[in-house]
Design an enzyme around this catalytic site. Structure first.
Site, short mmCIF file in Angstrom:
data_model
loop_
_atom_site.label_atom_id
_atom_site.label_comp_id
_atom_site.label_asym_id
_atom_site.label_seq_id
_atom_site.Cartn_x
_atom_site.Cartn_y
_atom_site.Cartn_z
N PHE A 195 0.89 -1.18 0.00
CA PHE A 195 0.00 0.00 0.00
C PHE A 195 0.91 1.21 0.00
CE2 PHE A 195 -1.80 3.63 2.08
CZ PHE A 195 -3.15 3.64 1.79
N GLU A 196 0.81 2.04 -1.02
CA GLU A 196 1.47 3.33 -0.90
C GLU A 196 0.75 4.34 -1.78
OE1 GLU A 196 5.53 2.53 -3.65
OE2 GLU A 196 5.74 2.79 -1.50
#
Ligand SMILES: Nc1nc2c(ncn2[C@@H]2O[C@H](COP(=O)(O)OP(=O)(O)OP(=O)(O)O)[C@@H](O)[C@H]2O)c(=O)[nH]1
Ligand SMILES: [Mg+2]
Length: 396
Positions: free
Chosen positions: A293-294
């Site tokens: 997740f970014e």
């Protein structure tokens, strides 16, 4: 009547043992420490147990048709959801897409960009198109971004695979895993399809999103001048990054001017919480933003500081001779070259990538257990290093 000498001796020894045992019981802690707790000393409770809501204003919301997919004057900015994915992962990708579309993107209709080292199949295209109203782009990773660089010695690579596999470094023998980590570290943002795109949200197959998010997340990044957003922070396996910090220090020695005046080097170098990790990783705590997740601003990766840093690491060969992941590489670069106040914890975006969760106490969330960090074995709680980030940076 006097007891025989041997009996007296036995009685004395028994008495000594008795007193010794009483002393040990006395010295024992009043409450037994649960080995599964694993939470850092600074925490009395996980902050996700406390009620929380949206990040601060300004928040841009849907008004009328301002985020409709075909609106030529939409309020969307230059941003995309992006995923590197294989054709075989179609079902898992659809699962991630459905979750993110349901909780967020059906409102904002940001385009999806899929990357693959091979052509996407017609089935992949047809079925992914069916779960979103937004535009989708299907892109192939250029060979020169994927192939093993010419300076990598394959004999040395095979030797390293043998040594690090023996030390339980997961995926060490999988060449494509090394290629994936290298591409995610330093090459994805150079793809021509992203030339006019500034912000991205990385999405992997088989992840879950649990909370309704009612503001334009990309616009929030821009309005609040943020560089990077994360939601889970964990320790890495130190054997996979033994020389990453020493190589980084070499780079810093020659490029100290790239360090941000408000950097997070103390976070990177912490040795209080997990001294063993710090020792094995030669000075790096191994705490990193979990990069499956970014949400980020690609200007940071496109900066001279990061490009030179990545080139330095790439030449050093650790993407192959060790198993440097894009998560520690991105995290170290952010910790050194970014202003730490520009890194944001998206506590409100409920998320799971096996085996970890980010699950806030927020009425907009369903399907995860509030404040639960893992549904795996209890020892996995010890992998949570958010408290380190909160200690050296902030919860914002
Ligand atoms: N097209 C393509 N995608 C890949 C390749 N290797 C990995 N990926 C993608 O890169 C992302 C990360 O790979 P994963 O295998 O999930 O790595 P990981 O998250 O560290 O490992 P897990 O914990 O097993 O999920 C996923 O989105 C994969 O689909 C590859 O060789 N080709
Ligand atoms: Mg994964």
């Amino acid at each position: 009547m006097a007891l025989p000498k041997s009996m007296r001796l036995l009685a004395a020894v028994t008495l000594c043992i008795f007193f010794y045992m009483v002393l040990q019981i006395y010295k024992a802690p009043a409450a037994i420490e649960r080995p599964s707790s694993g939470k850092i000393k600074e925490w009395t409770r996980d902050p996700q147990l406390d009620p929380s809501g949206e990040p601060p204003e300004p928040l841009r919301r849907v008004e009328g048709d301002n985020y409709e997919p075909n609106n030529p004057n939409s309020a969307r900015i230059n941003a995309t959801l992006l995923a590197l994915v294989r054709n075989e992962e179609l079902e898992d990708m659809l699962q991630s897409m459905r979750d993110l579309e349901r909780t967020w993107n059906h409102k904002f209709n940001y385009p999806w960009t899929f990357f693959n080292d091979k052509e996407f199949t017609e089935e992949f295209k047809k079925r992914t198109r069916a779960v979103t109203k937004a535009e989708i782009r299907y892109e192939i990773v250029p060979k020169e971004h994927w192939e093993i660089p010419s300076w990598i010695n394959m004999d040395l690579f095979q030797e390293s695979v043998a040594v690090l596999t023996e030390q339980d470094v997961q995926y060490m023998s999988k060449i494509s895993y090394h290629q994936m980590c290298r591409w995610n570290s330093g090459l994805f943002f150079k793809h021509p399809a992203l030339a006019n795109t500034r912000y991205y949200w990385r999405v992997e197959p088989k992840v879950h999103f649990f909370c309704d998010v009612d503001y334009d997340v990309f616009r929030w990044m821009q309005d609040h001048n943020k560089t990077y957003g994360f939601n889970i922070n964990i320790y890495d396996s130190p054997q996979s990054v033994t020389t990453l910090w020493p190589e980084t220090r070499k780079f810093i020695a020659d490029h100290a001017h790239y360090l941000s005046p408000n950097n997070a080097i103390e976070w990177l170098q912490d040795k209080e919480q997990r001294p063993g990790h710090n020792a094995k990783a030669n000075g790096y705590s191994t705490c990193h933003f979990w990069s499956n997740f970014e949400i980020g601003d690609m200007e940071f990766w496109r900066s001279r500081a990061y490009q030179e840093y990545f080139d330095h690491l790439d030449r050093a060969g650790g993407f192959f001779y060790e198993r440097w992941g894009d998560a520690p590489v991105h995290s170290i670069a952010l910790g050194l070259f970014a202003d730490k106040s520009k890194i944001h914890w998206f506590r409100d975006i409920g998320y799971q990538h096996i085996p970890f969760f980010n699950c806030p106490n927020n009425p907009k969330c369903s399907g995860c257990v509030t404040g639960r960090f893992t549904d795996g074995e209890a020892w996995l709680n010890q992998e949570d290093c958010r408290p380190l980030w909160f200690k050296y940076a902030s919860k914002d």
